[in-house]
Design a protein around this motif. Sequence first.
Motif, mmCIF file in Angstrom:
data_model
loop_
_atom_site.group_PDB
_atom_site.id
_atom_site.type_symbol
_atom_site.label_atom_id
_atom_site.label_comp_id
_atom_site.label_asym_id
_atom_site.label_seq_id
_atom_site.Cartn_x
_atom_site.Cartn_y
_atom_site.Cartn_z
ATOM 1 N N GLY A 91 0.777 -1.236 0.000
ATOM 2 C CA GLY A 91 0.000 0.000 0.000
ATOM 3 C C GLY A 91 0.804 1.277 0.000
ATOM 4 O O GLY A 91 0.232 2.367 0.134
ATOM 5 N N ALA A 92 2.125 1.191 -0.148
ATOM 6 C CA ALA A 92 2.969 2.381 -0.126
ATOM 7 C C ALA A 92 2.710 3.248 -1.352
ATOM 8 O O ALA A 92 2.396 2.751 -2.437
ATOM 9 C CB ALA A 92 4.441 1.998 -0.064
ATOM 10 N N ALA A 93 2.851 4.556 -1.165
ATOM 11 C CA ALA A 93 2.730 5.486 -2.288
ATOM 12 C C ALA A 93 4.055 5.659 -3.007
ATOM 13 O O ALA A 93 4.092 6.138 -4.145
ATOM 14 C CB ALA A 93 2.239 6.836 -1.801
ATOM 15 N N GLY A 94 5.147 5.270 -2.332
ATOM 16 C CA GLY A 94 6.459 5.417 -2.945
ATOM 17 C C GLY A 94 7.549 4.858 -2.071
ATOM 18 O O GLY A 94 7.314 4.377 -0.954
ATOM 19 N N ILE A 95 8.768 4.913 -2.587
ATOM 20 C CA ILE A 95 9.940 4.450 -1.840
ATOM 21 C C ILE A 95 10.979 5.568 -1.804
ATOM 22 O O ILE A 95 11.104 6.346 -2.757
ATOM 23 C CB ILE A 95 10.555 3.177 -2.448
ATOM 24 N N ARG A 96 11.673 5.647 -0.686
ATOM 25 C CA ARG A 96 12.779 6.599 -0.552
ATOM 26 C C ARG A 96 14.086 5.835 -0.667
ATOM 27 O O ARG A 96 14.311 4.857 0.058
ATOM 28 C CB ARG A 96 12.725 7.324 0.790
ATOM 29 N N LEU A 97 14.949 6.276 -1.558
ATOM 30 C CA LEU A 97 16.239 5.627 -1.774
ATOM 31 C C LEU A 97 17.278 6.289 -0.877
ATOM 32 O O LEU A 97 17.833 7.331 -1.226
ATOM 33 C CB LEU A 97 16.636 5.722 -3.244
ATOM 34 N N ASP A 98 17.513 5.676 0.278
ATOM 35 C CA ASP A 98 18.483 6.244 1.213
ATOM 36 C C ASP A 98 19.877 6.284 0.590
ATOM 37 O O ASP A 98 20.644 7.205 0.829
ATOM 38 C CB ASP A 98 18.505 5.426 2.505
ATOM 39 N N GLU A 99 20.189 5.282 -0.195
ATOM 40 C CA GLU A 99 21.441 5.247 -0.953
ATOM 41 C C GLU A 99 21.100 5.201 -2.439
ATOM 42 O O GLU A 99 20.142 4.568 -2.846
ATOM 43 C CB GLU A 99 22.270 4.014 -0.579
ATOM 44 N N GLY A 100 21.918 5.868 -3.234
ATOM 45 C CA GLY A 100 21.647 5.946 -4.654
ATOM 46 C C GLY A 100 22.189 4.765 -5.434
ATOM 47 O O GLY A 100 22.936 3.921 -4.915
#
Length: 362
Positions: A91-100
């Motif tokens: 159900g997430a709206a998105g993901i955060r990339l802590d590392e690229g």
Amino acid sequence: MSCLGISIYPEHSTPEKDKEYISLAAKYGFSRIFTCLLSVTKPAAEIKAEFKDVIEHANRLGFEVIVDVAPRVFKDLGITYDDLSFFSEIGAAGIRLDEGFNGSVEAMMTFNPAGLLIEVNASNPGMYLNNIFSYEPDKSKLIACHNFYPQKYSGLGFDLFYKCSKNLKDLGMRVAAFVSSQTEGTYGPWPVNEGLCTLEMHRELPIDAQARHLFATGVVDDVIIANAYASEEEMAALAKVQPAKLTFGIELEITDLSDVEQEILYDFNHFVRGDLSDYMARSTMPRVIYKEASIPARNTRDLHRGDIIMVNEDYGQYKGEVHIVLQDMPNDGRKNVIGHIPIYEHVLLDYVTPWKKFSFMK
């Protein structure tokens, strides 16, 4: 449009407590949630079930939930960069990339079939973002969020923070940053927790002062409380913050303000005159509305940066004006010092500009 957010860490709590916290945040108009998979060590099926349960509750209340990940998380959970269905299924709206990754991967992720937002790490002063843009991402799916820093004295300095954020805003991106709850017993994803903020200068400040500063910079759209659980009082204070307006705390020196003085100070729609002086920012319209009011002279000491003054009736047609003092100057007895802005809020004086709207907190 700016918004407020909270953070939850299901591995350190219970679904019941998280849902209660989310519901409380919804009551005060919060609409973002940050959550983290970096510190979760459970099997993929168990993680999916736990996160899905809480995120579904958040979605019903209109929250946008972003999950923090890194290459290691992809590997541990068996997720590939071209199949992000795990995150849409919870159900997430998105993901955060802590590392690229390498720029090309991030750009390709923005075209994921589920339409997930791809949030990059904003606390990056290099050419990382420019590299992603060189691979032609779907810009409508690309947003940015700064880090928070659990270790004291490790948070970002202001100049670097502003440089990174300004670069992102110039690229047309939505930018988020973190503030820290001062409630005792709060926690984050890791055992070390000496406050969780983006800017080191914010670590010991009241939470609303942190947010007011971030919004005042003009380079932050969303403000998220990094540690859980913030108090209801802190949420209520944040809910009163108006991102587009400078709002100052005031330490009163005249505590028995008349009804008229209180109306002028707290209820009037103040704005800085366009012909801004180096010495003071003037709100001049109260002199028109309250030209018949009585404002006798009192507390007419000399003036210092951060003082809030109201012109008294000895100054003729200027009576009723409210000034924010920007430079020290003498007082000839015609200006009442109502109080002063707390020292830790003097940074907000840097954002006093012509026509800027401002107010004072009771």
